[in-house]
Design a protein around this motif. Structure first.
Motif, PDB file in Angstrom:
ATOM      1  N   LEU A  84       8.996   2.985  -2.343  1.00 47.09           N
ATOM      2  CA  LEU A  84       8.150   1.942  -2.922  1.00 47.09           C
ATOM      3  C   LEU A  84       8.533   1.669  -4.376  1.00 47.09           C
ATOM      4  O   LEU A  84       8.582   0.503  -4.796  1.00 47.09           O
ATOM      5  CB  LEU A  84       6.680   2.337  -2.826  1.00 47.09           C
ATOM      6  CG  LEU A  84       5.665   1.309  -3.345  1.00 47.09           C
ATOM      7  CD1 LEU A  84       5.887  -0.054  -2.701  1.00 47.09           C
ATOM      8  CD2 LEU A  84       4.233   1.787  -3.090  1.00 47.09           C
ATOM      9  N   ASN A 116       6.708   8.102  -4.672  1.00 51.58           N
ATOM     10  CA  ASN A 116       7.120   7.402  -3.458  1.00 51.58           C
ATOM     11  C   ASN A 116       8.403   6.635  -3.791  1.00 51.58           C
ATOM     12  O   ASN A 116       8.360   5.505  -4.286  1.00 51.58           O
ATOM     13  CB  ASN A 116       6.007   6.447  -3.004  1.00 51.58           C
ATOM     14  CG  ASN A 116       6.278   5.811  -1.660  1.00 51.58           C
ATOM     15  OD1 ASN A 116       7.415   5.472  -1.339  1.00 51.58           O
ATOM     16  ND2 ASN A 116       5.231   5.625  -0.871  1.00 51.58           N
ATOM     17  N   LEU A 143       1.863   7.160  -5.466  1.00 60.00           N
ATOM     18  CA  LEU A 143       2.708   6.008  -5.781  1.00 60.00           C
ATOM     19  C   LEU A 143       3.943   6.413  -6.578  1.00 60.00           C
ATOM     20  O   LEU A 143       5.068   6.037  -6.242  1.00 60.00           O
ATOM     21  CB  LEU A 143       1.904   4.973  -6.577  1.00 60.00           C
ATOM     22  CG  LEU A 143       2.699   3.801  -7.172  1.00 60.00           C
ATOM     23  CD1 LEU A 143       3.444   3.035  -6.074  1.00 60.00           C
ATOM     24  CD2 LEU A 143       1.777   2.858  -7.950  1.00 60.00           C
ATOM     25  N   THR A 163       0.836  -1.196   0.000  1.00 57.09           N
ATOM     26  CA  THR A 163       0.000   0.000   0.000  1.00 57.09           C
ATOM     27  C   THR A 163       0.873   1.250   0.000  1.00 57.09           C
ATOM     28  O   THR A 163       2.039   1.211   0.417  1.00 57.09           O
ATOM     29  CB  THR A 163      -0.933   0.033   1.223  1.00 57.09           C
ATOM     30  OG1 THR A 163      -0.144   0.056   2.416  1.00 57.09           O
ATOM     31  CG2 THR A 163      -1.840  -1.183   1.238  1.00 57.09           C
ATOM     32  N   TYR A 164       0.292   2.341  -0.455  1.00 56.88           N
ATOM     33  CA  TYR A 164       0.988   3.625  -0.436  1.00 56.88           C
ATOM     34  C   TYR A 164       0.016   4.698   0.057  1.00 56.88           C
ATOM     35  O   TYR A 164      -1.190   4.609  -0.153  1.00 56.88           O
ATOM     36  CB  TYR A 164       1.535   3.982  -1.814  1.00 56.88           C
ATOM     37  CG  TYR A 164       0.513   4.028  -2.920  1.00 56.88           C
ATOM     38  CD1 TYR A 164      -0.128   5.224  -3.258  1.00 56.88           C
ATOM     39  CD2 TYR A 164       0.185   2.889  -3.641  1.00 56.88           C
ATOM     40  CE1 TYR A 164      -1.063   5.281  -4.284  1.00 56.88           C
ATOM     41  CE2 TYR A 164      -0.748   2.935  -4.664  1.00 56.88           C
ATOM     42  CZ  TYR A 164      -1.358   4.129  -4.980  1.00 56.88           C
ATOM     43  OH  TYR A 164      -2.284   4.174  -5.987  1.00 56.88           O
TER      44      TYR A 164
END
Length: 291
Positions: free
Chosen positions: A130, A127, A124, A70-71
């Motif tokens: 990630l 990030n 996302l 998840t983000y």
């Protein structure tokens, strides 16, 4: 049959002799529900399936036989539901009583959809931790629904084969990106309510709509194109990126659509249900006679 074709095609990309690594970036709502059971089945059969979803969503969350990442996003589920309800009401309240009104409704819906589909992209794509983690997985392919273009951009960033599973989009991005023939004389544009047997006026309207598809897609993906250019550090567009698709899984069926051309890498998989069907109840002949 559609499910068999889908699984066989995915196994082709993931490797038939050994388990593969598949990145899945779905779109929210019914888009994800229609994809979920195929993703879980791929995980059950030994493939490493990683599903990336935002922390707040309408329907997405952990699924069986997969790894879920998840983000963070800058909205809550309640805010998302309220925003979606408002946008749906805006679209449903538009007048479509005439051809001109239908065209105006089409333009308004493009603007409404544009704000909706990029709401979680930056969460996302920017990030760094990630995105680095996704690179380290060394995925064999990405399966994504291009309704929300974040998965399209991630696949290009990671330089892995992209498999798109989509419902028809209003601007016809699948036709534009794939260079698929789209003869305006007998393929009616979406939301025109025309059939494949149009009179002269309807053919003229349909031709204008067809010629305006590139402009409509640029309008619909204005923000997404800007984000993609920033992430990839070069001038690009969603249509350009999608033109390099390895496979298109079209969630539609010839039984419910007018005949139209398809490219060799396009597969009609039918309208997939949002959940596994339950067995039919047993009805005895005695009960039937009582009815």
């Amino acid at each position: 049959m559609a499910g068999v074709w889908l699984l066989l095609s995915l196994f082709f990309f993931l490797g038939s002799a050994e388990a593969g690594k598949l990145l899945v970036i779905p779109s929210d709502g019914s888009h994800w529900l229609g994809m979920k059971h195929f993703v879980e089945e791929l995980g059950r059969r030994g493939n490493q399936v990683v599903v990336v979803v935002p922390e707040a969503s309408l329907s997405m969350g952990p699924s069986q036989n997969t790894t879920t990442l998840t983000y963070p996003v800058n909205y809550t589920k309640a805010e998302l539901e309220a925003s979606l309800a408002g946008q749906i009401n805006t679209i449903l309240s538009i007048d479509i009583s005439t051809d001109l009104a239908k065209f105006q409704a089409f333009i308004i819906s493009m603007d409404v959809l544009q704000r909706f589909i990029v709401r979680s992209a930056e969460g996302l794509l920017f990030n760094e931790d990630l995105m680095k983690k996704l690179q380290d997985y060394s995925f064999d392919a990405i399966l994504t629904d291009p309704f929300e273009p974040v998965g399209v951009i991630v696949g290009e960033y990671l330089s892995i084969p992209a498999i798109y599973m989509q419902v028809n989009l209003p601007c016809g991005v699948d036709t534009l990106a794939s260079k698929c023939p789209n003869p305006a004389s007998y393929v009616p544009q979406r939301s025109t309510h025309f059939t494949d047997q149009m009179n002269l006026w309807q053919r003229c309207v349909n031709l204008v709509r067809t010629l305006m598809q590139p402009m409509a897609c640029r309008s619909m993906h204005t923000y997404a194109d800007e984000i993609a250019s920033r992430v990839l550090q070069r001038k690009t567009s969603i249509v350009e990126i999608m033109s390099r698709a390895a496979l298109w899984f079209m969630r539609s069926d010839f039984a419910f659509e007018f005949p139209r051309p398809l490219m060799p890498n396009m597969v009609m998989i039918g309208g997939m249900s949002t959940k596994k069907p339950k067995p039919l109840s047993q009805v005895s002949s005695h009960n039937y006679m009582c009815m």
